[in-house]
Design a protein around this motif. Sequence first.
Motif, PDB file in Angstrom:
ATOM      1  N   ARG A  33       0.826  -1.203   0.000  1.00 31.09           N
ATOM      2  CA  ARG A  33       0.000   0.000   0.000  1.00 31.09           C
ATOM      3  C   ARG A  33       0.866   1.261   0.000  1.00 31.09           C
ATOM      4  NH1 ARG A  33      -3.463  -0.701   4.558  1.00 31.09           N
ATOM      5  NH2 ARG A  33      -4.010  -2.706   3.678  1.00 31.09           N
ATOM      6  N   ASP A  34       1.977   1.221   0.738  1.00 27.86           N
ATOM      7  CA  ASP A  34       2.922   2.350   0.729  1.00 27.86           C
ATOM      8  C   ASP A  34       3.474   2.568  -0.677  1.00 27.86           C
ATOM      9  OD1 ASP A  34       2.545   2.616   3.473  1.00 27.86           O
ATOM     10  OD2 ASP A  34       4.463   1.656   3.993  1.00 27.86           O
ATOM     11  N   ASP A  45       1.969   1.704  -3.477  1.00 27.42           N
ATOM     12  CA  ASP A  45       0.863   2.244  -4.278  1.00 27.42           C
ATOM     13  C   ASP A  45       0.696   3.747  -4.059  1.00 27.42           C
ATOM     14  OD1 ASP A  45       0.152  -0.108  -5.529  1.00 27.42           O
ATOM     15  OD2 ASP A  45      -1.502  -0.567  -4.160  1.00 27.42           O
ATOM     16  N   GLN A  46       0.839   4.173  -2.812  1.00 25.61           N
ATOM     17  CA  GLN A  46       0.712   5.594  -2.501  1.00 25.61           C
ATOM     18  C   GLN A  46       1.799   6.403  -3.217  1.00 25.61           C
ATOM     19  OE1 GLN A  46      -1.781   7.123  -0.930  1.00 25.61           O
ATOM     20  NE2 GLN A  46      -0.790   9.045  -1.458  1.00 25.61           N
ATOM     21  N   HIS A  48       0.829   6.593  -6.904  1.00 28.14           N
ATOM     22  CA  HIS A  48      -0.258   7.558  -7.140  1.00 28.14           C
ATOM     23  C   HIS A  48       0.255   8.990  -7.053  1.00 28.14           C
ATOM     24  CE1 HIS A  48      -3.306   4.501  -7.355  1.00 28.14           C
ATOM     25  NE2 HIS A  48      -3.062   4.076  -6.133  1.00 28.14           N
ATOM     26  N   GLU A  49       1.083   9.259  -6.061  1.00 21.94           N
ATOM     27  CA  GLU A  49       1.645  10.599  -5.889  1.00 21.94           C
ATOM     28  C   GLU A  49       2.478  11.003  -7.105  1.00 21.94           C
ATOM     29  OE1 GLU A  49       5.126  12.412  -3.162  1.00 21.94           O
ATOM     30  OE2 GLU A  49       3.536  11.375  -2.051  1.00 21.94           O
TER      31      GLU A  49
END
Length: 168
Positions: free
Chosen positions: A49-50, A52-53, A56-57
């Motif tokens: 998830r980190d 993925d973040q 996205h950023e």
Amino acid sequence: MAKKYDYFNCFTQMSKIAFEQANLLSATLNEYSQDTIQEKIAIMHNLERDADQLRHELLERLLHEFLPPFDHEDITNLIERLDDVCDTIDDVLMRFYMYDIHTVRSDVENICQGIIDCTNELSELVEQFKNYKKEPKPLLKMINDVNKIEEIGDSYYMESTHKLFCSN
């Protein structure tokens, strides 16, 4: 004026997450227990998830950036491939749970070590990527090193699969 986004730092962070995931995968499978697999999956998924973040950023910033350090399409491809590495490592532990695996074969240790070696080399390569215009030769060597590690991993995978399905 807005602070310029550091794409290379994002790539480095993503590759370090993949390396951390590889180490978690290896540790989990070397001391495999169905009693702790869901806990390990949660830790692994938080790392994914980190990643993925970060992806996205980066993609959000890329939409508004007029002059990124190199081509938009190449930046997108690189971040997507780094995300694929993180997603794939995450998938391994989920499959152990989904398929109700009770024991881990000894040849998995070699495969895990290959994943660690490959993600470590990838992380070092990505960290040096910011110097691609000034010093391309070390990057080319590192790319070749990653490819060699991948080839070794492929042979471990092939032999392990052969042993699994062939009775001797």
